[in-house]
Write a protein that holds these residues in place. Structure first.
Motif, PDB file in Angstrom:
ATOM      1  N   TRP A  32      34.725  49.888  63.390  1.00  0.00           N
ATOM      2  CA  TRP A  32      34.087  49.924  62.070  1.00  0.00           C
ATOM      3  C   TRP A  32      34.658  48.809  61.187  1.00  0.00           C
ATOM      4  CZ3 TRP A  32      36.233  54.088  64.579  1.00  0.00           C
ATOM      5  CH2 TRP A  32      35.370  55.137  64.960  1.00  0.00           C
ATOM      6  N   VAL A  33      33.875  48.445  60.186  1.00  0.00           N
ATOM      7  CA  VAL A  33      34.399  47.520  59.182  1.00  0.00           C
ATOM      8  C   VAL A  33      34.381  48.249  57.836  1.00  0.00           C
ATOM      9  CG1 VAL A  33      34.276  45.194  58.241  1.00  0.00           C
ATOM     10  CG2 VAL A  33      33.271  45.689  60.471  1.00  0.00           C
ATOM     11  N   VAL A  34      35.528  48.233  57.152  1.00  0.00           N
ATOM     12  CA  VAL A  34      35.638  48.861  55.832  1.00  0.00           C
ATOM     13  C   VAL A  34      35.566  47.738  54.800  1.00  0.00           C
ATOM     14  CG1 VAL A  34      37.083  50.287  54.336  1.00  0.00           C
ATOM     15  CG2 VAL A  34      37.080  50.674  56.822  1.00  0.00           C
ATOM     16  N   LYS A  35      34.506  47.783  53.968  1.00  0.00           N
ATOM     17  CA  LYS A  35      34.265  46.655  53.072  1.00  0.00           C
ATOM     18  C   LYS A  35      34.212  47.064  51.604  1.00  0.00           C
ATOM     19  CE  LYS A  35      31.385  43.615  55.415  1.00  0.00           C
ATOM     20  NZ  LYS A  35      30.036  43.168  55.847  1.00  0.00           N
ATOM     21  N   ALA A  36      35.009  46.404  50.782  1.00  0.00           N
ATOM     22  CA  ALA A  36      34.982  46.630  49.337  1.00  0.00           C
ATOM     23  C   ALA A  36      33.651  46.144  48.791  1.00  0.00           C
ATOM     24  CB  ALA A  36      36.128  45.863  48.677  1.00  0.00           C
ATOM     25  N   GLN A  37      33.037  46.928  47.904  1.00  0.00           N
ATOM     26  CA  GLN A  37      31.783  46.518  47.273  1.00  0.00           C
ATOM     27  C   GLN A  37      32.050  46.112  45.829  1.00  0.00           C
ATOM     28  OE1 GLN A  37      28.501  46.652  49.173  1.00  0.00           O
ATOM     29  NE2 GLN A  37      30.309  46.373  50.464  1.00  0.00           N
ATOM     30  N   ILE A  38      32.168  44.812  45.619  1.00  0.00           N
ATOM     31  CA  ILE A  38      32.267  44.279  44.251  1.00  0.00           C
ATOM     32  C   ILE A  38      31.348  43.077  44.154  1.00  0.00           C
ATOM     33  CG2 ILE A  38      34.648  45.032  43.803  1.00  0.00           C
ATOM     34  CD1 ILE A  38      35.443  42.028  44.383  1.00  0.00           C
ATOM     35  N   GLY A  42      36.892  39.063  51.872  1.00  0.00           N
ATOM     36  CA  GLY A  42      37.693  39.136  53.094  1.00  0.00           C
ATOM     37  C   GLY A  42      39.067  38.521  52.898  1.00  0.00           C
ATOM     38  N   LEU A  43      39.073  37.316  52.325  1.00  0.00           N
ATOM     39  CA  LEU A  43      40.341  36.622  52.112  1.00  0.00           C
ATOM     40  C   LEU A  43      41.224  37.360  51.115  1.00  0.00           C
ATOM     41  CD1 LEU A  43      38.888  32.999  51.919  1.00  0.00           C
ATOM     42  CD2 LEU A  43      40.244  33.959  53.784  1.00  0.00           C
ATOM     43  N   GLY A  44      40.588  38.102  50.196  1.00  0.00           N
ATOM     44  CA  GLY A  44      41.343  38.850  49.191  1.00  0.00           C
ATOM     45  C   GLY A  44      41.863  40.171  49.720  1.00  0.00           C
ATOM     46  N   GLY A  45      41.530  40.513  50.959  1.00  0.00           N
ATOM     47  CA  GLY A  45      42.018  41.759  51.547  1.00  0.00           C
ATOM     48  C   GLY A  45      41.090  42.935  51.343  1.00  0.00           C
ATOM     49  N   GLY A  46      39.830  42.649  51.017  1.00  0.00           N
ATOM     50  CA  GLY A  46      38.886  43.727  50.745  1.00  0.00           C
ATOM     51  C   GLY A  46      37.950  44.039  51.897  1.00  0.00           C
ATOM     52  N   VAL A  47      38.115  43.357  53.028  1.00  0.00           N
ATOM     53  CA  VAL A  47      37.283  43.625  54.209  1.00  0.00           C
ATOM     54  C   VAL A  47      38.198  43.729  55.421  1.00  0.00           C
ATOM     55  CG1 VAL A  47      35.436  42.767  55.694  1.00  0.00           C
ATOM     56  CG2 VAL A  47      35.330  42.348  53.229  1.00  0.00           C
ATOM     57  N   LYS A  48      38.218  44.905  56.072  1.00  0.00           N
ATOM     58  CA  LYS A  48      39.140  45.075  57.195  1.00  0.00           C
ATOM     59  C   LYS A  48      38.509  45.847  58.346  1.00  0.00           C
ATOM     60  CE  LYS A  48      43.485  44.201  54.974  1.00  0.00           C
ATOM     61  NZ  LYS A  48      44.633  44.738  54.282  1.00  0.00           N
ATOM     62  N   LEU A  49      38.991  45.550  59.531  1.00  0.00           N
ATOM     63  CA  LEU A  49      38.470  46.132  60.761  1.00  0.00           C
ATOM     64  C   LEU A  49      39.272  47.387  61.125  1.00  0.00           C
ATOM     65  CD1 LEU A  49      36.283  44.889  62.652  1.00  0.00           C
ATOM     66  CD2 LEU A  49      38.164  44.201  64.151  1.00  0.00           C
ATOM     67  N   ALA A  50      38.560  48.471  61.513  1.00  0.00           N
ATOM     68  CA  ALA A  50      39.233  49.702  61.936  1.00  0.00           C
ATOM     69  C   ALA A  50      38.822  50.052  63.362  1.00  0.00           C
ATOM     70  CB  ALA A  50      38.879  50.839  60.989  1.00  0.00           C
ATOM     71  N   LYS A  51      39.811  50.499  64.163  1.00  0.00           N
ATOM     72  CA  LYS A  51      39.504  50.815  65.559  1.00  0.00           C
ATOM     73  C   LYS A  51      39.588  52.312  65.849  1.00  0.00           C
ATOM     74  CE  LYS A  51      40.558  46.275  67.369  1.00  0.00           C
ATOM     75  NZ  LYS A  51      41.684  45.379  67.573  1.00  0.00           N
ATOM     76  N   SER A  52      39.896  53.103  64.818  1.00  0.00           N
ATOM     77  CA  SER A  52      39.914  54.550  64.978  1.00  0.00           C
ATOM     78  C   SER A  52      39.572  55.190  63.642  1.00  0.00           C
ATOM     79  CB  SER A  52      41.310  55.015  65.403  1.00  0.00           C
ATOM     80  OG  SER A  52      42.220  54.798  64.339  1.00  0.00           O
ATOM     81  N   LEU A  53      39.211  56.478  63.687  1.00  0.00           N
ATOM     82  CA  LEU A  53      38.887  57.176  62.438  1.00  0.00           C
ATOM     83  C   LEU A  53      40.100  57.225  61.517  1.00  0.00           C
ATOM     84  CD1 LEU A  53      36.687  60.117  63.793  1.00  0.00           C
ATOM     85  CD2 LEU A  53      35.924  58.140  62.456  1.00  0.00           C
ATOM     86  N   THR A  96      42.620  46.583  43.032  1.00  0.00           N
ATOM     87  CA  THR A  96      42.033  45.542  42.204  1.00  0.00           C
ATOM     88  C   THR A  96      41.993  44.272  43.029  1.00  0.00           C
ATOM     89  OG1 THR A  96      42.905  46.591  40.247  1.00  0.00           O
ATOM     90  CG2 THR A  96      42.209  44.314  40.029  1.00  0.00           C
ATOM     91  N   LEU A  97      40.777  43.852  43.329  1.00  0.00           N
ATOM     92  CA  LEU A  97      40.590  42.737  44.240  1.00  0.00           C
ATOM     93  C   LEU A  97      40.479  41.434  43.451  1.00  0.00           C
ATOM     94  CD1 LEU A  97      40.296  42.383  47.246  1.00  0.00           C
ATOM     95  CD2 LEU A  97      37.858  42.808  47.039  1.00  0.00           C
ATOM     96  N   VAL A  98      41.332  40.488  43.811  1.00  0.00           N
ATOM     97  CA  VAL A  98      41.271  39.177  43.181  1.00  0.00           C
ATOM     98  C   VAL A  98      40.801  38.169  44.229  1.00  0.00           C
ATOM     99  CG1 VAL A  98      42.569  37.372  41.994  1.00  0.00           C
ATOM    100  CG2 VAL A  98      43.175  39.769  41.642  1.00  0.00           C
ATOM    101  N   THR A  99      39.680  37.524  43.966  1.00  0.00           N
ATOM    102  CA  THR A  99      39.215  36.477  44.869  1.00  0.00           C
ATOM    103  C   THR A  99      38.977  35.218  44.044  1.00  0.00           C
ATOM    104  OG1 THR A  99      36.799  36.613  44.667  1.00  0.00           O
ATOM    105  CG2 THR A  99      37.870  38.325  45.987  1.00  0.00           C
TER     106      THR A  99
END
Lengths: 390, 293
Positions: free
Chosen positions: A43-49, A55-66, A80-83
């Motif tokens: 899964w990909v967990v993605k911040a919605q702003i 991605g570079l700000g750390g708001g998009v990450k890959l998950a391999k388990s629940l 608080t995402l800074v890009t």
């Protein structure tokens, strides 16, 4: 008006543009539930702003388990995402998009945007997907393919071929897929009065299909009236609360860092007033355009919004009345001093339609703290002096 | 002499009987503009402000011989109104309405060009030839006759600039507010050469803004073709960085469209660039003094 990635993808789906399956959530619990529903295994967990570079700000990450989905959702939700596209203060993440992982063979960049010089939309594409496209344009402009689409003829196959060959696609099926994808994307752009659509990255799967892994969309505010479905997607929590409040009264407001509150009619004169203050050694606290239909109520509201900012040490009202009548502004100023506690010096310069009447109204009102500016230069100088305590 | 319009220009108003159309048509008539009629569908045959109302622009043009149209229709109908004017043989459409969808303007401008019709705007104060013809919403009393041509993206800065020129003892030939929307009609590139060719215009004031690259194009043209002195101001030197979500816009224009960039280009083209609009008047006085030497 801008929308979130998950909303852009809803629109893409309507047009048959392939996107990974995903679910928007607003809590960690729902994030895990969504992941279960999607099935995994990645899964990909993605911040919605409303900003790029997530991605570079750390708001998009890959998950391999629940478990990992839960950990990441916990981490990203509320951060608080800074890009490079947000302010230094960043943006609070209040929504997540949980998405299926995709089979990525290669990444591309694809967008549709208005070219003001050509006065028509262009499709812009690059093999350098996933990168910061500004850097690509700067360092390797030859890697960007641009195809203008005249709205009078609409998208034609040759547009798609220019794109496919420009991107170096040699496989016939892949070419066909790209042409089809671009055709639908242009339809999304035209049908919905979009200002821009950007997909970065657009991925090619092992099967040679193209999938929108990302989606950013902005719309022409002037056309929202004929797209109620799009207008409904507006997320006010992504916008500045003061700006939204000001807009309700027909005021256009942008907060800045300085000390002199500005209230001006017309965007050009408002910017020119800020420039003048700056040039005279002062700092503007805001941009505020009272627009063409200013009245007592809107002016009072303007004062209220300006004075919310504790940094404001003086207010410069600079009005050149064309459609806006100066007497109305003068009445608004008097009204404002009754409703709001105006505890800083107010420098007023009113010129143009009904300026003499306005001067008379202000004189008779006898307001403390009110200083008259004779012209733009004089008013700005007095405002700068007042903000410095002189 | 003047550019674009004068006391003989025959003008119709599209959106004649609406609130805005009525108010501003009245003001224009009072200024002396030769408004010969107006267009409001289904009100043809009526008389409004002592002028005939027509159902279509075709009819209005055939009956009155109008060559200019001032457009006040609501935003959603602007594209349609412009294209109707173009097909009816109007030579210049001045579009005042604010908030016309950008897509509509792309289509409308392309169609106008195809039919040889010039457009000004949308979202602009209009065009005025001092003491002869006002087509728009500017306060007419500021514009005294003289020898300075003015072109501006911003409405209120047009008034500010004209007012200063007049206070310095000079006056205006023609002032054109071109608007600042993404798609606009006539721009610096077309209007600067008109001022250059106009024997009455001795000096040109050009007011621009951040965003886009029209001022950069203007700088290149001034260097090549304009011999008359040009005074320029670019608004937005202190404006905050635009809040954009994607990057595509900035890349397309090939430049960020900052005030600094535009000011440098104009200066390199020999233009007198002022840092505040408050200095426009003084700069014009200096330029005019040099001419008379």
């Amino acid at each position: 008006m801008n929308i979130h990635e998950y909303q852009a993808k809803q629109i893409f789906k309507k047009y048959g543009l392939p996107t990974p399956k995903g679910i928007m959530v607003e809590s960690v619990k729902d994030a895990v539930k969504a992941a279960e529903q999607l099935g995994g295994p990645i899964w990909v967990v993605k911040a919605q702003i409303h900003a790029g570079g997530r991605g570079l700000g750390g708001g998009v990450k890959l998950a391999k388990s629940l478990e990992e989905v839960e950990t990441l959702a916990n981490e990203i939700l509320g951060m608080t995402l800074v890009t490079h596209q947000t302010t230094a203060e960043g943006k609070l993440v209040q929504k997540l998009y949980i998405e299926d992982g995709a089979d990525i063979q290669s990444e591309y960049y694809l967008s549709v945007v208005l070219d003001r010089k050509l006065e028509m939309p262009i499709i812009m594409a690059s093999t350098e997907g996933g990168m910061n496209i500004e850097d690509v344009a700067e360092n390797t402009p030859e890697k960007i393919v641009i195809v203008p689409v005249d709205p009078a003829i609409g998208f034609q196959s040759f547009h798609g071929r220019k794109l496919a060959f420009g991107l170096g696609l040699t496989d016939k099926d892949e070419q066909k897929n790209m042409i089809r994808f671009a055709s639908k994307l242009v339809a999304v752009y035209m049908d919905n009065d979009a200002e821009m659509i950007e997909i970065n990255p657009l991925v090619k799967t092992g099967k040679g299909e193209f999938i929108a892994l990302d989606g950013k969309m902005g719309f022409d505010n002037s056309a929202l009236g004929r797209h109620p479905d799009i207008a409904e997607m507006r997320d006010l929590s992504e916008e500045d609360a003061d700006e939204v409040e000001a807009a309700k009264y027909g005021l256009s407001y942008v907060a800045l860092d300085g000390e002199i509150g500005c209230m001006v009619n017309g965007a050009g004169l408002a910017m020119g007033t800020m420039d003048t203050i700056n040039h005279m050694g002062g700092t503007p606290a805001n941009f505020l355009d009272v627009g063409g239909s200013a009245n007592a109520e809107t002016v009072a509201k303007g004062f209220e919004i300006i004075l919310k900012n504790p940094k404001v040490k003086a207010i410069f009202v600079n009005i050149f009345g064309g459609i806006v009548r100066c007497d109305r502004i003068a009445n608004g100023i008097i009204e404002a001093t009754k409703i709001t506690d105006v505890n800083v010096p107010v420098i007023v310069r009113l010129d143009g339609t009904n300026a003499p009447e306005a001067a008379e109204i202000l004189k008779n009102a006898n307001i403390a703290n009110l200083i008259v500016g004779d012209d733009l230069g004089d008013g700005a100088a007095k405002a700068v002096a007042a903000a410095k305590g002189n | 002499m003047s550019i674009l319009v004068n006391k003989d220009s025959k003008v119709i108003v599209q959106g004649f009987t609406g609130k805005e159309g009525t108010f501003h048509a009245e003001q224009c008539l009072a200024y002396g503009t030769k408004i010969v009629g107006g267009v409001t569908p289904n009100k043809g045959g009526q008389v409004h402000l002592d002028k005939p109302v027509f159902n279509t622009v075709d009819e209005a043009v055939q009956t009155t011989g109008a060559t200019v149209s001032m457009i006040f229709v609501p935003p959603a109908f602007v594209g349609d109104a412009v294209m109707e004017a173009a097909e009816a043989g109007i030579e210049l459409a001045v579009i005042i309405t604010e908030g016309a969808p950008v897509k509509d303007m792309q289509m409308a401008k392309a169609h106008a060009t195809k039919h040889g019709m010039m457009t000004i705007g949308p979202n602009c104060p209009g065009v005025i030839t001092a003491e002869e013809c006002k087509i728009g919403i500017m306060p007419g009393m500021i514009f005294k006759k003289g020898n300075v041509g003015l072109i501006s993206k911003s409405g209120t800065l047009t008034y500010e600039g004209a007012n200063q020129v007049v206070k310095e003892g000079f006056g205006i030939t023609t002032a054109v507010g071109i608007g600042g929307d993404p798609i606009i009609g006539l721009s610096y590139k077309q209007i600067l050469p008109m001022f250059e060719a106009d024997p009455e215009t001795e000096c040109i004031v050009m007011i621009g803004e951040i965003g886009g690259d029209l001022e950069i194009q203007a700088a290149a043209l001034i260097k090549e073709q304009i011999t008359k002195p040009v005074v320029a101001f670019i608004a937005g030197q202190t404006a905050p960085k635009g809040k954009t979500m994607g990057h595509a816009g900035a890349i397309v224009s090939g430049s960020a469209g900052t005030a600094a960039e535009k000011m440098a280009a104009l200066e390199a083209a020999g233009v007198t660039v002022v840092v505040s609009p408050a200095e426009i008047g003084a700069a014009v006085t200096k330029a005019m003094a040099k001419i008379s030497k």
